[in-house]
Design an enzyme around this catalytic site. Structure first.
Site, PDB file in Angstrom:
ATOM      1  N   ARG A 106       0.802  -1.377  -0.061  1.00 25.16           N
ATOM      2  CA  ARG A 106      -0.062   0.140  -0.061  1.00 25.16           C
ATOM      3  C   ARG A 106       0.938   1.319  -0.061  1.00 25.16           C
ATOM      4  O   ARG A 106       1.608   1.384   0.821  1.00 25.16           O
ATOM      5  CB  ARG A 106      -0.819  -0.200   1.183  1.00 25.16           C
ATOM      6  CG  ARG A 106      -1.713   1.278   1.449  1.00 25.16           C
ATOM      7  CD  ARG A 106      -2.546   1.283   2.662  1.00 25.16           C
ATOM      8  NE  ARG A 106      -3.255   2.673   2.470  1.00 25.16           N
ATOM      9  CZ  ARG A 106      -3.254   3.343   3.677  1.00 25.16           C
ATOM     10  NH1 ARG A 106      -2.846   2.881   4.773  1.00 25.16           N
ATOM     11  NH2 ARG A 106      -3.844   4.449   3.739  1.00 25.16           N
ATOM     12  N   HIS A 151      -3.042  10.901   0.752  1.00 27.02           N
ATOM     13  CA  HIS A 151      -2.430  10.696   1.993  1.00 27.02           C
ATOM     14  C   HIS A 151      -1.883  11.894   2.445  1.00 27.02           C
ATOM     15  O   HIS A 151      -0.765  12.269   2.635  1.00 27.02           O
ATOM     16  CB  HIS A 151      -1.564   9.554   2.064  1.00 27.02           C
ATOM     17  CG  HIS A 151      -1.185   9.139   3.434  1.00 27.02           C
ATOM     18  ND1 HIS A 151      -1.306   7.647   3.652  1.00 27.02           N
ATOM     19  CD2 HIS A 151      -0.801   9.509   4.583  1.00 27.02           C
ATOM     20  CE1 HIS A 151      -0.949   7.542   5.058  1.00 27.02           C
ATOM     21  NE2 HIS A 151      -0.698   8.278   5.311  1.00 27.02           N
ATOM     22  N   GLU A 170      -7.477   8.302   6.287  1.00 26.46           N
ATOM     23  CA  GLU A 170      -7.558   8.861   7.579  1.00 26.46           C
ATOM     24  C   GLU A 170      -8.303  10.239   7.588  1.00 26.46           C
ATOM     25  O   GLU A 170      -7.679  11.114   8.181  1.00 26.46           O
ATOM     26  CB  GLU A 170      -6.414   8.796   8.410  1.00 26.46           C
ATOM     27  CG  GLU A 170      -6.008   7.418   8.914  1.00 26.46           C
ATOM     28  CD  GLU A 170      -4.838   7.155   9.889  1.00 26.46           C
ATOM     29  OE1 GLU A 170      -4.659   8.485  10.307  1.00 26.46           O
ATOM     30  OE2 GLU A 170      -4.462   6.508  10.463  1.00 26.46           O
ATOM     31  N   ASN A 177      -7.177   1.657   9.921  1.00 27.82           N
ATOM     32  CA  ASN A 177      -5.950   1.674  10.540  1.00 27.82           C
ATOM     33  C   ASN A 177      -6.079   1.783  12.174  1.00 27.82           C
ATOM     34  O   ASN A 177      -7.141   2.733  12.818  1.00 27.82           O
ATOM     35  CB  ASN A 177      -5.336   2.920  10.092  1.00 27.82           C
ATOM     36  CG  ASN A 177      -5.134   3.029   8.650  1.00 27.82           C
ATOM     37  OD1 ASN A 177      -5.208   2.219   8.209  1.00 27.82           O
ATOM     38  ND2 ASN A 177      -4.717   4.338   8.218  1.00 27.82           N
ATOM     39  N   TYR A 184      -3.947   1.797  15.827  1.00 19.43           N
ATOM     40  CA  TYR A 184      -2.817   1.899  16.681  1.00 19.43           C
ATOM     41  C   TYR A 184      -3.162   1.676  18.173  1.00 19.43           C
ATOM     42  O   TYR A 184      -2.322   1.163  18.813  1.00 19.43           O
ATOM     43  CB  TYR A 184      -2.292   3.420  16.481  1.00 19.43           C
ATOM     44  CG  TYR A 184      -1.521   3.435  15.105  1.00 19.43           C
ATOM     45  CD1 TYR A 184      -0.298   2.706  14.710  1.00 19.43           C
ATOM     46  CD2 TYR A 184      -2.236   3.954  14.055  1.00 19.43           C
ATOM     47  CE1 TYR A 184       0.216   2.769  13.594  1.00 19.43           C
ATOM     48  CE2 TYR A 184      -1.693   3.918  12.514  1.00 19.43           C
ATOM     49  CZ  TYR A 184      -0.553   3.474  12.512  1.00 19.43           C
ATOM     50  OH  TYR A 184       0.056   3.372  11.050  1.00 19.43           O
ATOM     51  N   GLU A 232      -3.128  -0.326   8.208  1.00 22.21           N
ATOM     52  CA  GLU A 232      -2.132   0.245   8.968  1.00 22.21           C
ATOM     53  C   GLU A 232      -2.151  -0.383  10.321  1.00 22.21           C
ATOM     54  O   GLU A 232      -3.298  -0.502  11.037  1.00 22.21           O
ATOM     55  CB  GLU A 232      -2.198   1.533   9.136  1.00 22.21           C
ATOM     56  CG  GLU A 232      -1.949   2.281   7.870  1.00 22.21           C
ATOM     57  CD  GLU A 232      -1.557   3.889   8.264  1.00 22.21           C
ATOM     58  OE1 GLU A 232      -1.256   4.390   9.245  1.00 22.21           O
ATOM     59  OE2 GLU A 232      -1.812   4.457   7.292  1.00 22.21           O
TER      60      GLU A 232
HETATM   61  C1  FCB Z   1      -1.112   7.165  10.719  1.00 24.84           C
HETATM   62  C2  FCB Z   1      -0.843   7.634   9.460  1.00 24.84           C
HETATM   63  C3  FCB Z   1       0.466   7.484   8.941  1.00 24.84           C
HETATM   64  C4  FCB Z   1       1.466   7.385   9.830  1.00 24.84           C
HETATM   65  C5  FCB Z   1       0.965   6.432  11.277  1.00 24.84           C
HETATM   66  C6  FCB Z   1       1.915   6.392  12.445  1.00 24.84           C
HETATM   67  O1  FCB Z   1      -2.211   8.007  11.366  1.00 24.84           O
HETATM   68  O2  FCB Z   1      -2.042   7.593   8.195  1.00 24.84           O
HETATM   69  O3  FCB Z   1       0.971   8.315   7.733  1.00 24.84           O
HETATM   70  O4  FCB Z   1       1.965   8.690  10.249  1.00 24.84           O
HETATM   71  O5  FCB Z   1      -0.087   7.160  11.911  1.00 24.84           O
END
Ligand code: FCB
Length: 453
Positions: free
Chosen positions: A75, A119, A168, A299, A301, A361
């Site tokens: 990607r 992006h 995002e 995505n 985290y 992600e």
């Molecule tokens: C996400 C973004 C990516 C990167 C990661 C750590 O929010 O999409 O570009 O910065 O975080």
């Protein structure tokens, strides 16, 4: 490690501005991020992205790394100002040539391209446009985006099957337009909402343009984060639900359900029942936004913990810390079960309206120095990724339809306002020599993919 279903896809992700460098090459125009990086005080330690990972020149090396890794998908994002240097007008052929070379090299290496069209690197001319409010505050940017999508799809559509319109849009609105921590650096707080709507409209129009050009598989990628109430108190529960409406609801309900969530917690009225409470929503917009999709990019985290706000604050929530959670170098809490929850909640809450999910992600920032033999033993990243793949497998067991998992990121890169400080890569990039060194986590991921084949 549990066995994932037959055909489950593995990949890695990057984005144009974070890795390419070569800002003046082949007619590329400036983006809002070039201007932001040049603004004193915006990027930690004044780091720049002028060279980044020099991927524009070194992409063959990076494709070879991915071939060796054995990933199914790469990607990457296409830089709009390489394709249209001022955001309008005919395609700049040399800009598209670069992506054609990249795509051909990937296909040759047996790696399928997954192209994100946006992006965050908006052509600067669209931000500076004197005729309107600028950037994504301007409705016209949605139409410009669809036109750009058409130009890219016409050139690459015969070779790229998997497309993502936006990356995002919540973060882009929140950090770029509400809080000013990212480009274009606006601090509009709740008045940033039109930047959400116009991105979503751009997504819908671009999806239609991609389909018209024969694109096979179209997705939108959002960030998702379970909204965890600080306590069981009613005011904390209300804060979590208000946050969820803004982060998840605003960017998912229009796309999958054709309506906005109830934003009465923001003083905007019941926007689900009456979209005219949002004056920037015009007739027909919601139908244009709610295009059928082939997948939804997730995505993930970390979860977000929410408490009732202090009196007189603009937002109906305060963001609080988790007790006892380990954190990455970015201070983000490590809570893998949040990935299970994200995927299971989406499945439960959107039901039949939800297309298959892809984790587009997931990853972590750890800066690990090489040992005496030069090897980089980033065992923290291995633990993180291992736990998150297991969390994904748990979601599959609970009925979520997840088709792929992509690690952020292939390379250590330019992490936006943090500059070069946060190291998310499976591969280390020496900032002076640009030499690539696969870390222990790269070798771990390679074995995982091979074992699952
Ligand atoms: C996400 C973004 C990516 C990167 C990661 C750590 O929010 O999409 O570009 O910065 O975080």
């Amino acid at each position: 490690m549990p066995r994932l279903p037959e055909g489950f896809a593995w990949g890695v992700a990057t984005s144009a501005f974070q890795i390419e460098g070569a800002p003046d090459e082949d007619g590329r125009g400036p983006s809002v991020w070039d201007a932001f990086v040049d603004t004193p005080g915006k990027i930690r330690d004044g780091h720049t992205a002028r060279t980044a990972c020099d991927h524009y020149r070194r992409y063959p090396e990076d494709v070879a790394l991915m071939k060796d890794l054995g990933v199914d998908y790469y990607r990457f994002s296409v830089s709009w100002p390489r394709v249209q240097p001022t955001g309008t007008g005919p395609a700049n052929a040399p800009g598209l040539d670069f992506y054609e070379r990249l795509v051909d090299a990937l296909l040759e290496a047996g790696v399928k391209p997954m192209a994100t069209l946006y992006h965050w690197d908006l052509p600067l001319a669209l931000e500076d446009d004197a005729d309107g409010p600028g950037g994504w505050l301007d409705r016209d940017t949605a139409h410009r985006f669809a036109e750009y999508a058409r130009l890219v799809a016409e050139r690459l559509g015969d070779r790229v099957d998997h497309w993502i319109t936006l990356n995002e849009p919540f973060e882009h609105m929140a950090l770029g337009y509400a809080l000013g921590e990212h480009a274009p650096g606006r601090t509009l707080l709740l008045d940033a909402l039109p930047a959400a709507h116009h991105q979503l409209l751009g997504h819908g129009l671009a999806t239609a343009a991609l389909r018209a050009a024969g694109a096979g598989h179209v997705m939108l990628t959002n960030s998702y984060t379970p909204a965890v109430p600080f306590s069981g108190n009613e005011s904390d529960l209300a804060a979590a639900s208000a946050y969820d409406a803004l982060h998840r609801g605003v960017f998912t309900d229009p796309v999958l359900l054709g309506r906005y969530p109830d934003l009465s917690a923001y003083g905007l009225g019941d926007t689900a029942a009456d979209p005219s409470a949002l004056p920037f929503v015009k007739d027909g917009d919601l139908a244009a936004i709610a295009q059928p999709l082939d997948g939804l990019g997730v995505n993930y985290y970390n979860p977000t913990r929410l408490a009732a706000p202090a009196p007189e604050t603009v937002f109906p929530f305060d963001i609080a810390e988790f007790d006892h959670a380990p954190t990455t170098d970015f201070d983000w809490p490590v809570i893998p079960s949040g990935l299970t929850q994200t995927l299971v909640d989406l499945t439960r809450d959107y039901g039949e309206a939800l297309p298959p999910l892809w984790v587009t992600e997931n990853g972590c920032s750890y800066d690990v120095a090489p040992g005496p033999d030069g090897a980089i033993d980033d065992h923290q990243r291995i633990d993180f990724l291992d736990a998150h793949v297991r969390a994904l497998a748990d979601a599959l067991d609970q009925g979520a339809d997840v088709r792929g998992y992509l690690v952020w990121s292939l390379l250590d890169n330019f992490e936006w306002a943090e500059g070069r400080h946060q190291k998310f890569g499976l591969v280390d990039v020496d900032e002076q020599t640009q030499d690539r060194t696969p870390k222990a986590s790269y070798h771990w991921y390679r074995s995982l993919i091979a074992d699952q084949a």
